[in-house]
Design a protein around this motif. Structure first.
Motif, PDB file in Angstrom:
ATOM      1  N   PHE A 170      55.737  44.742  45.507  1.00 28.19           N
ATOM      2  CA  PHE A 170      56.660  45.699  46.117  1.00 28.19           C
ATOM      3  C   PHE A 170      57.602  46.332  45.092  1.00 28.19           C
ATOM      4  O   PHE A 170      58.475  47.112  45.471  1.00 28.19           O
ATOM      5  N   ASP A 171      57.443  45.988  43.812  1.00 27.64           N
ATOM      6  CA  ASP A 171      58.336  46.543  42.795  1.00 27.64           C
ATOM      7  C   ASP A 171      57.535  47.349  41.782  1.00 27.64           C
ATOM      8  O   ASP A 171      56.320  47.507  41.914  1.00 27.64           O
ATOM      9  N   SER A 172      58.214  47.890  40.777  1.00 28.42           N
ATOM     10  CA  SER A 172      57.586  48.835  39.852  1.00 28.42           C
ATOM     11  C   SER A 172      56.889  48.171  38.672  1.00 28.42           C
ATOM     12  O   SER A 172      56.283  48.857  37.846  1.00 28.42           O
ATOM     13  N   LYS A 173      56.945  46.857  38.575  1.00 31.41           N
ATOM     14  CA  LYS A 173      56.307  46.172  37.448  1.00 31.41           C
ATOM     15  C   LYS A 173      54.788  46.095  37.654  1.00 31.41           C
ATOM     16  O   LYS A 173      54.287  46.250  38.765  1.00 31.41           O
ATOM     17  N   ILE A 174      54.079  45.838  36.555  1.00 32.43           N
ATOM     18  CA  ILE A 174      52.624  45.759  36.585  1.00 32.43           C
ATOM     19  C   ILE A 174      52.215  44.292  36.525  1.00 32.43           C
ATOM     20  O   ILE A 174      52.657  43.547  35.645  1.00 32.43           O
ATOM     21  N   TYR A 175      51.352  43.886  37.460  1.00 32.25           N
ATOM     22  CA  TYR A 175      50.928  42.489  37.529  1.00 32.25           C
ATOM     23  C   TYR A 175      49.405  42.384  37.597  1.00 32.25           C
ATOM     24  O   TYR A 175      48.716  43.288  38.066  1.00 32.25           O
ATOM     25  N   ASP A 176      48.917  41.243  37.131  1.00 32.10           N
ATOM     26  CA  ASP A 176      47.539  40.822  37.346  1.00 32.10           C
ATOM     27  C   ASP A 176      47.564  39.514  38.120  1.00 32.10           C
ATOM     28  O   ASP A 176      48.572  38.803  38.113  1.00 32.10           O
ATOM     29  N   TYR A 177      46.460  39.206  38.778  1.00 32.47           N
ATOM     30  CA  TYR A 177      46.351  37.869  39.355  1.00 32.47           C
ATOM     31  C   TYR A 177      45.017  37.254  38.966  1.00 32.47           C
ATOM     32  O   TYR A 177      44.052  37.947  38.667  1.00 32.47           O
ATOM     33  N   GLU A 178      45.009  35.949  38.955  1.00 30.11           N
ATOM     34  CA  GLU A 178      43.832  35.184  38.559  1.00 30.11           C
ATOM     35  C   GLU A 178      43.451  34.243  39.694  1.00 30.11           C
ATOM     36  O   GLU A 178      44.304  33.546  40.243  1.00 30.11           O
ATOM     37  N   ILE A 179      42.182  34.271  40.074  1.00 30.81           N
ATOM     38  CA  ILE A 179      41.666  33.335  41.069  1.00 30.81           C
ATOM     39  C   ILE A 179      40.808  32.309  40.331  1.00 30.81           C
ATOM     40  O   ILE A 179      39.762  32.651  39.774  1.00 30.81           O
ATOM     41  N   LYS A 180      41.274  31.087  40.298  1.00 34.58           N
ATOM     42  CA  LYS A 180      40.500  30.006  39.690  1.00 34.58           C
ATOM     43  C   LYS A 180      39.780  29.265  40.810  1.00 34.58           C
ATOM     44  O   LYS A 180      40.407  28.752  41.736  1.00 34.58           O
TER      45      LYS A 180
END
Length: 274
Positions: A170-180
Motif C-alpha cells: 500500500f506504499d510507494s516502496k518496491i518489494y519482492d516476495y519469496e515463496i519457499k
C-alpha cells in the motif's frame, strides 16, 4: 501548471468523477461524455481517443484524488501515487466483514484487522500448508513486516491442481516476495519461487473475481466483463501442486512467504539495461 480542485468539471471523468489524468482518455462523438483510463473497461463504450487532451494533460500537475492529500501529481505518476498515497482509504477487502462499507487508512491503522480479523493477521512471515490451502480454497491474510502491511490472497483452481498466490502493498516502496516450498518431513529439500509485490488495487485484486462470482461494475475482472477474464491471473504466482509434491516427495507441502524491500532499484535497472 497545476490544476485546482475547483476547476472545470469538463476535466473530470463522466464515469468515476476523477480527473481525466490516466490514459487512454476516451470521448463521445459530441464531446459531452469523457472517460479516463481507470474506467476503460466500463460502460459506456467510447471509440474516440482524445490524444490532443492527453498531450496537454501530460504537461499538467493534478490534485490527488484522496481527501487530505495536498500533493500535486504529474500525469505519468498519477496511478502509482493514488495507490500508494499515505492518505488513501480502502474498504476492508475481507469477505463478510461486519464493518463493510467503512473506509480507513490502512497504512496508519490496522486496529480494524486486530479487532475483526485477528486470525488473519500475521507478523514477519507467513507459513501455510498445502492441505489447508486446498481445503480452504480461497482466503486472505494480512502480513505485517517491519510495521508495514501487506495483503496476501490465496486461491485454488482446477480442483487444487494449481495454487495462485498474490502479495500486495500500500506504499510507494518496491518489494519482492519469496515463496519457499518444502516438505513437512524433509526440510532440506525445497523449491524457491520469487515474484514482485504489486500495489493493491481494489478494481483488480479481488477473490470474488478469481472465483468468477463478482458482479461489481467497478471491478475489472468481474463476471460482467467476460473479455477481461483472460488477464485476471497475471498478478499472481502460479504453483503447480502435483509437480511440487513430486519434486519434494511429499503429500503435504509447506509454503513460507517472506517479503523484502528491494534495495538500490535504480542501480539494478541500469545494470539490466546494459
Amino acid at each position: 501548471m497545476d490544476i485546482e480542485q475547483s476547476q472545470n468539471q469538463n476535466l473530470k471523468c463522466s464515469v468515476c468523477n476523477n480527473y481525466l489524468n490516466v490514459a487512454p482518455v476516451m470521448t463521445s462523438d459530441d464531446g459531452t461524455v469523457n472517460k479516463c483510463g481507470r474506467c476503460l473497461f466500463r460502460e459506456p463504450i467510447l471509440n474516440n481517443r482524445n490524444t490532443l487532451y492527453e498531450s496537454i494533460g501530460a504537461k499538467l500537475n493534478f490534485p490527488c484524488a484522496h481527501e487530505d492529500c495536498t500533493d500535486r501529481i504529474s500525469w505519468p505518476e498519477v496511478q502509482k501515487h493514488e495507490r500508494s498515497c499515505r492518505h488513501r482509504k480502502i474498504e476492508c477487502p475481507f469477505w463478510n466483514c461486519r464493518d463493510k462499507g467503512l473506509d480507513f487508512v490502512i497504512m496508519n491503522d490496522i486496529s480494524h484487522f486486530e479487532t475483526c480479523h485477528p486470525g488473519s493477521l500475521h507478523k514477519d512471515k507467513l507459513t501455510l500448508s498445502l492441505q489447508n490451502v486446498t481445503h480452504l480454497q480461497s482466503f486472505m491474510k494480512l502480513l505485517m513486516v517491519n510495521d508495514t502491511p501487506f495483503l496476501i490472497m490465496v486461491h485454488c483452481i482446477k480442483f487444487g491442481e494449481m495454487v495462485l498466490i498474490g502479495v500486495y502493498n500500500f506504499d510507494s516502496k518496491i518489494y519482492d516476495y519469496e515463496i519457499k516450498m518444502y516438505s513437512d518431513q524433509h526440510n532440506r529439500r525445497y523449491l524457491v519461487f520469487k515474484e514482485r509485490v504489486f500495489l493493491y488495487a481494489e478494481d483488480q485484486h479481488c477473490l470474488y473475481c478469481l472465483q468468477n462470482i463478482c458482479e461489481l461494475q467497478t471491478h475489472r475482472f468481474s463476471k460482467k466483463y467476460p473479455d477481461m477474464q483472460k488477464d485476471k491471473y497475471k498478478y499472481y504466482a502460479k504453483i503447480d501442486t502435483m509437480c511440487t509434491k513430486n519434486v519434494l516427495i511429499t503429500e503435504n507441502v509447506l509454503f513460507e512467504i517472506v517479503i523484502r524491500e528491494k534495495q538500490d532499484v535504480k542501480a539494478e535497472n541500469s545494470s539490466s539495461e546494459r
